[in-house]
Design a protein around this motif. Sequence first.
Motif, PDB file in Angstrom:
ATOM      1  N   LYS A  61      38.381  31.172  36.734  1.00 19.05           N
ATOM      2  CA  LYS A  61      38.784  30.594  38.021  1.00 19.05           C
ATOM      3  C   LYS A  61      38.173  31.413  39.164  1.00 19.05           C
ATOM      4  O   LYS A  61      37.654  30.842  40.135  1.00 19.05           O
ATOM      5  CB  LYS A  61      40.325  30.599  38.103  1.00 19.05           C
ATOM      6  CG  LYS A  61      40.922  30.347  39.459  1.00 19.05           C
ATOM      7  CD  LYS A  61      41.335  28.884  39.597  1.00 19.05           C
ATOM      8  CE  LYS A  61      42.096  28.557  40.863  1.00 19.05           C
ATOM      9  NZ  LYS A  61      41.487  28.924  42.109  1.00 19.05           N
ATOM     10  N   ASP A  64      34.612  30.431  39.429  1.00 23.69           N
ATOM     11  CA  ASP A  64      34.437  29.101  40.047  1.00 23.69           C
ATOM     12  C   ASP A  64      34.670  29.177  41.557  1.00 23.69           C
ATOM     13  O   ASP A  64      33.976  28.532  42.335  1.00 23.69           O
ATOM     14  CB  ASP A  64      35.424  28.099  39.434  1.00 23.69           C
ATOM     15  CG  ASP A  64      35.084  27.819  37.977  1.00 23.69           C
ATOM     16  OD1 ASP A  64      33.985  28.246  37.545  1.00 23.69           O
ATOM     17  OD2 ASP A  64      35.914  27.218  37.274  1.00 23.69           O
ATOM     18  N   ASP A  65      35.672  29.984  41.946  1.00 23.95           N
ATOM     19  CA  ASP A  65      35.939  30.130  43.384  1.00 23.95           C
ATOM     20  C   ASP A  65      34.721  30.706  44.097  1.00 23.95           C
ATOM     21  O   ASP A  65      34.330  30.244  45.177  1.00 23.95           O
ATOM     22  CB  ASP A  65      37.135  31.074  43.619  1.00 23.95           C
ATOM     23  CG  ASP A  65      38.455  30.435  43.187  1.00 23.95           C
ATOM     24  OD1 ASP A  65      38.446  29.225  42.882  1.00 23.95           O
ATOM     25  OD2 ASP A  65      39.472  31.158  43.142  1.00 23.95           O
ATOM     26  N   ARG A 148      40.099  40.331  42.912  1.00 29.59           N
ATOM     27  CA  ARG A 148      40.072  38.867  42.969  1.00 29.59           C
ATOM     28  C   ARG A 148      40.749  38.274  41.721  1.00 29.59           C
ATOM     29  O   ARG A 148      41.560  37.357  41.823  1.00 29.59           O
ATOM     30  CB  ARG A 148      38.605  38.425  43.046  1.00 29.59           C
ATOM     31  CG  ARG A 148      38.383  36.970  43.210  1.00 29.59           C
ATOM     32  CD  ARG A 148      36.934  36.722  43.573  1.00 29.59           C
ATOM     33  NE  ARG A 148      36.705  36.866  45.001  1.00 29.59           N
ATOM     34  CZ  ARG A 148      36.934  35.884  45.875  1.00 29.59           C
ATOM     35  NH1 ARG A 148      37.383  34.723  45.471  1.00 29.59           N
ATOM     36  NH2 ARG A 148      36.706  36.059  47.155  1.00 29.59           N
TER      37      ARG A 148
END
Length: 582
Positions: A61, A64-65, A148
Motif C-alpha cells: 500500500k 502504491d501511494d 510511511r
Amino acid sequence: MTQAVQINTAMCTVAGQGVVNGYAIGKAAVMGAAALEVPHYYIDATAVESERQRLFRAMDKARDDLQFVAEHLPADAPREIAPLLEVHRLLLDDPMLRDQSAELISSRLYNAEWALTTQGQELVAQFEQIEDAYLRERSADIRQVIERVVLVLNGQAAAPQSLTADSNASEGGLIVVARDISPADMLRLRKGRFAAFLTDLGGPTSHTAIVARSMNIPAVVGLGHLRRMVRDGDMLIVDGFKGVVIINPSEQVLQQYRQLQAQHLQQREQLSQLRDTPAVTVDGMRIRLEANIELPLEAEVAYEVGADGIGLFRSEFLFMGRPDLPSEQEQFEAYAAVVKAMQGRPVTIRTLDLGSDKTLDGEQTVATNPALGLRAIRYCLANPELFQTQLRALLRASQYGLVRILIPMISTMEEVYAVRAALDQAERGLIADGVEHARHIELGAMVEVPAIAIAIEPFAQNLDFLSIGSNDLIQYVMAVDRTDAEVADLYDPMHPAVLRLIAHTINRAENYGKPVSICGEMAGDVRLTRMLLGLGLRCFSMPATQIPAIKQEILGAHTEALRLKVATALNRAERINLQKLH
Ligand code: PEP
Ligand code: MG
C-alpha cells in the motif's frame, strides 16, 4: 557519575541509578526513538502467516501511494522529487527490508511494526557506516520509508494478542534498552510485558521511573551509553537494587542472580499477606496509605493491595499517546470507573498536568524552560474549554463517591479562585444541560512550587486538602532538572531545605485542620518512611505495589520517638542520619 567496568571480554557491567527495585534476567530489546512509536508485542505462533501478510500488504500500500504521488506530481514540483520517490519505492521492494522483516516475524514472533523497525534500524546502522556521503544519507530514506509503512500499519493495526513475555525469551522476558522513554512511549510499552526498563538518560523521578514503578518492573536509568553497548538479543541481568546492568553474564553470575531473584519474589509474596492489616504505628497512630495511578485499570490493583484510597490519579495519561483529546464522556467513564473500583474510598484526581516533560501528541512546547512555563494549572487556565470538559467529567463522576480534585503547580491564591470559578461554571453548565452530576468533591492543591510551601497559610485555610509533590518541589528548591541524569546527584530529597518545607507544610496544615499527604516518589521509598513519620506525615501516596513494604515499616515505627529524633537535626538544618531512626 555513570561508569562502565570491563570485567572480561564477554561480560560487562554498567552502573546507573536503580529506580525500581527487583531483578530481571532476559534478552535485550534495543530501541531507537522512532521504534518506540510502534507497539511491541509477541504474536501467537499460529498468527505468523497473517502477520507476514499484514506487513506485505502495508508495504504494498505504501508503494502504491508513492506511485500515485509520483504520477500526480504538480508541474512546478522540484526536479529532485521524482527520483527520490523512486528510491523510496525501490526500498519498499528491497528484500533486505521486506524479506528480512518478515523473517523476524517468523523467527522471533515479533508483530509487524516491531519486526519492520528492528530490521530498519539494522539497515540504517549499516548505511551510516558507509564512507560515501551520498549513500550514507540514504539512511534517512530508510527511516522515512519505515515511517510511511508504520503509518499504514497503524491504520489497520491488529489488536495485540497473547502477550506472553515468556513465549520467546529464554528467561523472564524482554528488557527494554533505550536512550530515553517519554511518558507517551511508556504508555505504549506498558501494553507489552517487559521484564525491565533501562535508559541512558533520566533520574529517579523521571516519568520512565514513575511508570515503571507503577508497573512494578525493575528499572535502571542514567546508564550513559548502554544503548550503544548492547545489541538486540544480548543476555542481560538487571539489578534494580544496586542500579547495575550486566551484559552477557557468565553462567556462574547467572546462577547467583537466579537465586537472588527467587528470594526477592518470596519476600514480596510474604509482604502481600499484610493486605488487610491496618497501618498503625507502635504508639497507635493510624497512617493512611494511598495509591498513585496513571490509568483507570490500576485502581483495581490499588484496591487489591488494600490502599486507603487513590492519592493521585495522574489524569494527563488519559490524554497522551493519541492524536485527539478524550471527550467529556470518555473522561467521565474513566473517572467513574476509578471511583467505583475504590468502593467508597476517596479518589484524588489531579487535573491535567501537561506542558513540562509530558505533552500532547504532536504538540511541541515552545517555552524556553518548559518546567517553569505554561504547564499544569497554568496551561488549563489558558485553555478554558479543555479545562471545562475535564471539570464537568469530574463533577459527573462524583455521583459515585468522593472525588478530591487536585490542582497541580499552584503558585498563587488567584489561581485557586480561578479554579473555583471554573468549577462553578462547570456545575452551572451541567445544570443548564440537565446532565446528572453531584458536587461530592473536595478541592486541594499540589504543594510543589516552593512559594506556596513557604507561604502555605492561605492555601491551607481555603482548600480542603494539600498534597506535597516532592518530585517537583525538590527540583524547584534545588534548581535541578529532575529528568537530567547529568545533575542527578544534586537532586537531593534529604536536603534540609526540602525537609524543612515539608515539615512546615504539614505543621501549618495541621493548624487549619487540613489533611496533607506526600504523593511524590519519596512517599514510596521505604528508606525514608521513618523520617517522614518523624516530620509529621500521616498520609502517604505511592505506587500501589509499594504499599505492603511501607506498611511493614510503619508497623514497627514509633511516631513520637521519631519526631524527637528528627526535630533536632531539622532545627540545626543538619542532614538527618537515617540509620539512627531505627
Ligand atoms: C510530584 O511532582 O511530586 C508529583 C507527584 O507529580 P509528577 O511527578 O507527576 O510531576
Ligand atoms: Mg509534579
